[in-house]
Design an enzyme around this catalytic site. Sequence first.
Site, PDB file in Angstrom:
ATOM      1  N   ALA A  13      23.067  19.052  -8.337  1.00 22.41           N
ATOM      2  CA  ALA A  13      22.857  18.068  -9.779  1.00 22.41           C
ATOM      3  C   ALA A  13      23.868  16.795  -9.228  1.00 22.41           C
ATOM      4  CB  ALA A  13      23.829  18.887 -11.034  1.00 22.41           C
ATOM      5  N   ASP A  58      16.169  19.991  -7.860  1.00 24.38           N
ATOM      6  CA  ASP A  58      16.122  18.729  -7.470  1.00 24.38           C
ATOM      7  C   ASP A  58      16.875  18.639  -5.626  1.00 24.38           C
ATOM      8  OD1 ASP A  58      14.981  15.763  -6.968  1.00 24.38           O
ATOM      9  OD2 ASP A  58      17.264  15.312  -8.219  1.00 24.38           O
ATOM     10  N   CYS A  97      13.012  13.591  -4.224  1.00 21.61           N
ATOM     11  CA  CYS A  97      11.716  11.904  -4.037  1.00 21.61           C
ATOM     12  C   CYS A  97      11.601  12.065  -2.570  1.00 21.61           C
ATOM     13  CB  CYS A  97      13.238  11.389  -4.522  1.00 21.61           C
ATOM     14  SG  CYS A  97      14.640  11.042  -3.274  1.00 21.61           S
TER      15      CYS A  97
HETATM   16  C1  LIG Z   1      19.097  14.954  -4.378  1.00 23.50           C
HETATM   17  S1  LIG Z   1      20.101  15.025  -4.560  1.00 23.50           S
HETATM   18  C2  LIG Z   1      20.396  15.116  -5.895  1.00 23.50           C
HETATM   19  C3  LIG Z   1      20.361  14.612  -7.021  1.00 23.50           C
HETATM   20  C4  LIG Z   1      20.357  14.876  -8.443  1.00 23.50           C
HETATM   21  N1  LIG Z   1      19.616  15.613  -8.653  1.00 23.50           N
HETATM   22  C5  LIG Z   1      20.589  13.101  -9.026  1.00 23.50           C
HETATM   23  O1  LIG Z   1      18.995  13.315 -10.233  1.00 23.50           O
HETATM   24  O2  LIG Z   1      21.169  12.658  -9.260  1.00 23.50           O
HETATM   25  C6  LIG Z   1      20.490  16.829  -4.169  1.00 23.50           C
HETATM   26  C7  LIG Z   1      22.053  17.417  -3.479  1.00 23.50           C
HETATM   27  O3  LIG Z   1      22.019  18.316  -3.378  1.00 23.50           O
HETATM   28  C8  LIG Z   1      23.509  18.564  -3.130  1.00 23.50           C
HETATM   29  N2  LIG Z   1      22.912  19.833  -1.570  1.00 23.50           N
HETATM   30  C9  LIG Z   1      23.424  19.691  -0.960  1.00 23.50           C
HETATM   31  N3  LIG Z   1      22.822  21.136  -0.372  1.00 23.50           N
HETATM   32  C10 LIG Z   1      23.113  22.022  -0.909  1.00 23.50           C
HETATM   33  C11 LIG Z   1      23.456  23.304  -1.135  1.00 23.50           C
HETATM   34  N4  LIG Z   1      23.576  23.732  -0.157  1.00 23.50           N
HETATM   35  N5  LIG Z   1      24.026  23.902  -2.242  1.00 23.50           N
HETATM   36  C12 LIG Z   1      23.781  23.311  -3.862  1.00 23.50           C
HETATM   37  N6  LIG Z   1      23.604  21.660  -3.287  1.00 23.50           N
HETATM   38  C13 LIG Z   1      23.368  20.973  -2.001  1.00 23.50           C
HETATM   39  C14 LIG Z   1      23.772  17.307  -2.179  1.00 23.50           C
HETATM   40  O4  LIG Z   1      24.867  17.072  -2.010  1.00 23.50           O
HETATM   41  C15 LIG Z   1      23.049  15.937  -3.281  1.00 23.50           C
HETATM   42  O5  LIG Z   1      23.926  16.048  -4.073  1.00 23.50           O
END
Ligand SMILES: C[S@@+](CC[C@H](N)C(=O)[O-])C[C@H]1O[C@@H](n2cnc3c(N)ncnc32)[C@H](O)[C@@H]1O
Length: 413
Positions: A239, A304, A357
């Site tokens: 998130a 996401d 994205c």
């Molecule tokens: C594309 S961003 C999400 C953007 C968010 N949905 C928004 O609209 O503001 C992906 C997120 O996934 C997190 N992330 C990366 N690996 C992850 C994991 N194994 N489990 C949970 N979150 C993770 C990252 O830290 C990042 O904040």
Amino acid sequence: MLPNLLRELGVTGRDAALATELGYGTVRCSGVLDEILAACVDRPLTEVQPAVQDLLRLGAYQLLRTRIPPHAAVSTTIDLTRATRSARAAGFVNAVLRRVTQRDWTQWADELAGVGSSQRGLAFRTAHPEWIAAAFAVALGDDLAETEAALVADDLRPQTHLVAWPGASTVDELISAAGGEPGPYSPYAVRLDGGDPAAIDAVRDRRAGVQDEGSQLCAIALASAPIVGRDERWLDLCAGPGGKAALLAALAAERGATLYANELRPHRAELVRSVVQRWGSEVTVADARALEPIEGGYDRVLLDAPCTGLGALRRRPEARWRREPSDVVELAALQRELLAAALRLVRPGGVVAYVTCSPHVSETVEIVDGQQLVDARPLFAGVDGLGDGPWVQLWPHRHGTDAMFLALIAKPE
Ligand SMILES: C[S@@+](CC[C@H](N)C(=O)[O-])C[C@H]1O[C@@H](n2cnc3c(N)ncnc32)[C@H](O)[C@@H]1O
């Protein structure tokens, strides 16, 4: 960093706009500027002091990509070099920039990347690394004219989009505070022509946010996807920093449902908390791959996924030169594992939205290949140019949004 710096120094209005254009523009073009500068320096560019390299990039950007008169671009860069480095360095910068002025941007592209509409030429003229131009071309079915339109749009300064979180603020309120116009697709979007969104009361009070309209559409699509049975527990698996979580939490609250948000990185989870707390959402900090299913499962799940961000390069000027093709391979492996987790956590009859994205096919259609996909296009009401489905790929040149991808997966009952 730049908006904070401008605020700290009290730089506003036209000065702030010019500083932003020069700062972001120089960074956005840096890979291509370096090729041009390398042709104008009589030793490897990497042997030039880093600070002088930056001054050369800033001067070359002004000469080749702005309407600043050449003599002004050269003389301000020389003054800046003299003030921050030395008279000797200023002489060197003067000599190099004079060589840069011998051609314009297109002539440099023809000289260094080949005349015509080759992929390398297109990438150079629109300030993209060639591998990214190639990825856009693949995602657009190798249509060269459309790839050119996509790269040109990706080289422009983007509009800022706001979201009025339902129940907390309205589009009309944002427009009377900040100007702009309603977004053409999302009922919560405002598209601004300029200004500092942080100066808007509703944004400061966390009743509205800054969010690309394409991201809003993805959150709305998940919220409105057809499901069978109960509709009470929604999950945002990755998130941070909370853009989609905030809109989902507001939409869930309108329907008596609750959003649960999860994020790996604690400081990003904190950002999520700060925007969703008004709707009573719970935020956890965990690796999504290790989350245990809850009794009964979630009804709607947003994944996401962490991705290369190639669809939002307009908003992150430095990203195009930092990313490497090997990032795609690493991220695709993570995306597959996260999708498996999302499918474990959703209940039978529920739905998962897989969102990135990035339009890179290795991060989009190849990840959802083999899943039971639902046609997502009807959930993007009023949006043209969505292709053959069942997934949705938005584009800056078609929709004025980031290049968001969404696929909807129904878990069989
Ligand atoms: C594309 S961003 C999400 C953007 C968010 N949905 C928004 O609209 O503001 C992906 C997120 O996934 C997190 N992330 C990366 N690996 C992850 C994991 N194994 N489990 C949970 N979150 C993770 C990252 O830290 C990042 O904040």
